[in-house]
Design a protein around this motif. Sequence first.
Motif, PDB file in Angstrom:
ATOM      1  N   LEU A 139      -1.926   5.878   2.439  1.00 41.35           N
ATOM      2  CA  LEU A 139      -0.970   5.983   3.546  1.00 41.35           C
ATOM      3  C   LEU A 139      -1.612   5.586   4.869  1.00 41.35           C
ATOM      4  CD1 LEU A 139       0.920   9.313   2.741  1.00 41.35           C
ATOM      5  CD2 LEU A 139       1.923   7.032   2.875  1.00 41.35           C
ATOM      6  N   ALA A 140      -2.840   6.072   5.097  1.00 39.85           N
ATOM      7  CA  ALA A 140      -3.524   5.769   6.359  1.00 39.85           C
ATOM      8  C   ALA A 140      -3.715   4.266   6.526  1.00 39.85           C
ATOM      9  CB  ALA A 140      -4.866   6.495   6.401  1.00 39.85           C
ATOM     10  N   VAL A 141      -4.179   3.600   5.470  1.00 33.85           N
ATOM     11  CA  VAL A 141      -4.406   2.155   5.560  1.00 33.85           C
ATOM     12  C   VAL A 141      -3.081   1.410   5.660  1.00 33.85           C
ATOM     13  CG1 VAL A 141      -5.445   0.165   4.421  1.00 33.85           C
ATOM     14  CG2 VAL A 141      -6.582   2.390   4.308  1.00 33.85           C
ATOM     15  N   SER A 142      -2.048   1.938   4.977  1.00 32.44           N
ATOM     16  CA  SER A 142      -0.715   1.328   5.074  1.00 32.44           C
ATOM     17  C   SER A 142      -0.207   1.351   6.512  1.00 32.44           C
ATOM     18  CB  SER A 142       0.244   2.071   4.141  1.00 32.44           C
ATOM     19  OG  SER A 142       1.582   1.691   4.387  1.00 32.44           O
ATOM     20  N   PHE A 143      -0.347   2.508   7.180  1.00 33.67           N
ATOM     21  CA  PHE A 143       0.098   2.620   8.565  1.00 33.67           C
ATOM     22  C   PHE A 143      -0.711   1.691   9.469  1.00 33.67           C
ATOM     23  CE2 PHE A 143       1.399   7.261   7.572  1.00 33.67           C
ATOM     24  CZ  PHE A 143       2.586   6.813   7.013  1.00 33.67           C
ATOM     25  N   PHE A 144      -2.003   1.528   9.148  1.00 28.68           N
ATOM     26  CA  PHE A 144      -2.861   0.648   9.948  1.00 28.68           C
ATOM     27  C   PHE A 144      -2.343  -0.786   9.896  1.00 28.68           C
ATOM     28  CE2 PHE A 144      -6.441  -2.359   9.938  1.00 28.68           C
ATOM     29  CZ  PHE A 144      -6.936  -2.157  11.217  1.00 28.68           C
ATOM     30  N   TYR A 145      -1.985  -1.249   8.678  1.00 25.31           N
ATOM     31  CA  TYR A 145      -1.485  -2.612   8.553  1.00 25.31           C
ATOM     32  C   TYR A 145      -0.049  -2.752   9.050  1.00 25.31           C
ATOM     33  CZ  TYR A 145      -5.557  -4.472   6.192  1.00 25.31           C
ATOM     34  OH  TYR A 145      -6.828  -4.915   5.912  1.00 25.31           O
TER      35      TYR A 145
ATOM     36  N   LEU B  66       0.827  -1.211   0.000  1.00 22.23           N
ATOM     37  CA  LEU B  66       0.000   0.000   0.000  1.00 22.23           C
ATOM     38  C   LEU B  66       0.862   1.263   0.000  1.00 22.23           C
ATOM     39  CD1 LEU B  66      -2.720  -1.147   2.563  1.00 22.23           C
ATOM     40  CD2 LEU B  66      -3.026  -0.813   0.103  1.00 22.23           C
ATOM     41  N   LEU B  67       1.993   1.212   0.715  1.00 20.34           N
ATOM     42  CA  LEU B  67       2.910   2.355   0.737  1.00 20.34           C
ATOM     43  C   LEU B  67       3.494   2.603  -0.653  1.00 20.34           C
ATOM     44  CD1 LEU B  67       4.325   4.471   2.503  1.00 20.34           C
ATOM     45  CD2 LEU B  67       6.137   2.793   2.933  1.00 20.34           C
ATOM     46  N   SER B  68       3.805   1.504  -1.355  1.00 19.53           N
ATOM     47  CA  SER B  68       4.330   1.625  -2.716  1.00 19.53           C
ATOM     48  C   SER B  68       3.281   2.234  -3.650  1.00 19.53           C
ATOM     49  CB  SER B  68       4.746   0.238  -3.225  1.00 19.53           C
ATOM     50  OG  SER B  68       5.149   0.295  -4.575  1.00 19.53           O
ATOM     51  N   LEU B  69       2.030   1.812  -3.486  1.00 20.11           N
ATOM     52  CA  LEU B  69       0.957   2.370  -4.309  1.00 20.11           C
ATOM     53  C   LEU B  69       0.763   3.863  -4.040  1.00 20.11           C
ATOM     54  CD1 LEU B  69      -1.799  -0.419  -4.163  1.00 20.11           C
ATOM     55  CD2 LEU B  69      -0.266   0.124  -6.057  1.00 20.11           C
ATOM     56  N   SER B  70       0.903   4.267  -2.785  1.00 20.50           N
ATOM     57  CA  SER B  70       0.713   5.682  -2.431  1.00 20.50           C
ATOM     58  C   SER B  70       1.768   6.557  -3.094  1.00 20.50           C
ATOM     59  CB  SER B  70       0.740   5.860  -0.908  1.00 20.50           C
ATOM     60  OG  SER B  70       2.066   5.697  -0.406  1.00 20.50           O
ATOM     61  N   ARG B  71       2.984   6.042  -3.247  1.00 17.55           N
ATOM     62  CA  ARG B  71       4.059   6.824  -3.870  1.00 17.55           C
ATOM     63  C   ARG B  71       3.815   7.026  -5.365  1.00 17.55           C
ATOM     64  NH1 ARG B  71       8.697   3.422  -0.659  1.00 17.55           N
ATOM     65  NH2 ARG B  71       8.705   4.680   1.272  1.00 17.55           N
ATOM     66  N   LYS B  72       3.083   6.106  -5.979  1.00 13.51           N
ATOM     67  CA  LYS B  72       2.800   6.205  -7.410  1.00 13.51           C
ATOM     68  C   LYS B  72       1.491   6.949  -7.699  1.00 13.51           C
ATOM     69  CE  LYS B  72       5.032   1.726  -8.189  1.00 13.51           C
ATOM     70  NZ  LYS B  72       4.795   0.318  -8.621  1.00 13.51           N
ATOM     71  N   GLU B  73       0.687   7.145  -6.679  1.00 17.32           N
ATOM     72  CA  GLU B  73      -0.635   7.748  -6.868  1.00 17.32           C
ATOM     73  C   GLU B  73      -0.539   9.254  -7.122  1.00 17.32           C
ATOM     74  OE1 GLU B  73      -4.230   8.453  -7.621  1.00 17.32           O
ATOM     75  OE2 GLU B  73      -3.753   6.366  -7.095  1.00 17.32           O
ATOM     76  N   SER B  74      -1.158   9.738  -8.215  1.00 16.33           N
ATOM     77  CA  SER B  74      -1.107  11.163  -8.555  1.00 16.33           C
ATOM     78  C   SER B  74      -2.179  11.978  -7.837  1.00 16.33           C
ATOM     79  CB  SER B  74      -1.283  11.346 -10.070  1.00 16.33           C
ATOM     80  OG  SER B  74      -2.517  10.795 -10.499  1.00 16.33           O
ATOM     81  N   ASN B  75      -3.276  11.325  -7.440  1.00 18.83           N
ATOM     82  CA  ASN B  75      -4.340  12.030  -6.744  1.00 18.83           C
ATOM     83  C   ASN B  75      -4.000  12.165  -5.263  1.00 18.83           C
ATOM     84  OD1 ASN B  75      -7.047  12.001  -5.116  1.00 18.83           O
ATOM     85  ND2 ASN B  75      -7.603  12.712  -7.171  1.00 18.83           N
ATOM     86  N   SER B  76      -3.896  13.401  -4.779  1.00 13.07           N
ATOM     87  CA  SER B  76      -3.431  13.637  -3.407  1.00 13.07           C
ATOM     88  C   SER B  76      -4.378  13.051  -2.358  1.00 13.07           C
ATOM     89  CB  SER B  76      -3.253  15.142  -3.164  1.00 13.07           C
ATOM     90  OG  SER B  76      -4.469  15.836  -3.375  1.00 13.07           O
TER      91      SER B  76
END
Length: 343
Positions: free
Chosen positions: A26-32, A9-19
């Motif tokens: 990021l929130a769900v990544s931190f949760f997991y 999920l963290l990797s996906l957040s870095r590629k995501e263009s929509n803020s």
Amino acid sequence: MNKELSKHLLSLSRKESNSRKRIRLLAVSFFYAGENRTNIAKRLNIARASVNKWVTNYLAEGIAGLDNKVIRGRPSRLSPKQQEQLSQYIKDSVASREGGRLTGEDITSYILSEFQVQYHPDHIYRLLKKLGFSWITSRSKHPKHSQEAQAAFKKFQLETILHTPGHLPLERIDVWFQDEARFGQQNPTTHIWAPTGSRPRVVKQQQFEYGYLFGAICPANGKTEALISPFVNKDAMMQHLRQISNATEAGRHAVVIIDGAGWHTYDTAAELKNVTLVKLPPYSPELNPIEQVWSWLRQHCLSNRVFAGYEEIVDEVSKAWNHFISVPERLKKMCNREWIKLT
């Protein structure tokens, strides 16, 4: 706790263009990664309720649960049938032979009287945009124009065959548009950039010296010919047609579209073997795109101006014409018409 999923999920957040979606990932990544929801909210400077909602959506729908939701806004206060009636009312006004124009106030009043719905004036323009209408510059038409005559004239291939020498194939014919415009010391004033709320004044001369610009354009190849004269008559017209004749390549023929002005007579081209005149239907200036060229020259170069006399008028009109024709693509785009294509 699922560290592999957190990394994904963290990797996906870095590629995501929509803020917004990036924050959710990021929130769900931190949760997991094992962080509690309160710390996640503080870390990302968001509400804890948002973290709860995003985690719940992810558990229910996966990545799709973190997508932006479509914001539909308020439903229209007019039904589809009422919107269709309003659109037809505006279209009928545009096509009316009585002239005039609808304002936002007119449309507000119509909606109130027909549908008993009160719109704020500011919202009328949003409604019009939603219905597919724009505030755009109109083109003129003569009150006596005939749509049937114009439609017949646009069968231009037949018109050309009837008027030009029979031995010429259509691919060797160049179509020109020709007209004259008067420029002088009583030019119109136009919009200018000025401080909001001000009423700027521009000089408008009261003298009466003029020059006449004879202009001709060939949209297919971008060629142009111009002549400035202190008067308009058959002699000046013949001189202009000779310019077009000389500009036409050997083996080709120029069909020159003209209006019904008194000096636009067929005998002005009698001595020219490679020029044929074709007249527009009566009251049909909108069929001649060079009218748009005159508007462009006035708007961009020759309005809000002061001219000392005829010589300066000639100089400035020449500069304006040369400025316009310096970009052939602009000329071709502005003046080309589908109905003049012969092949």
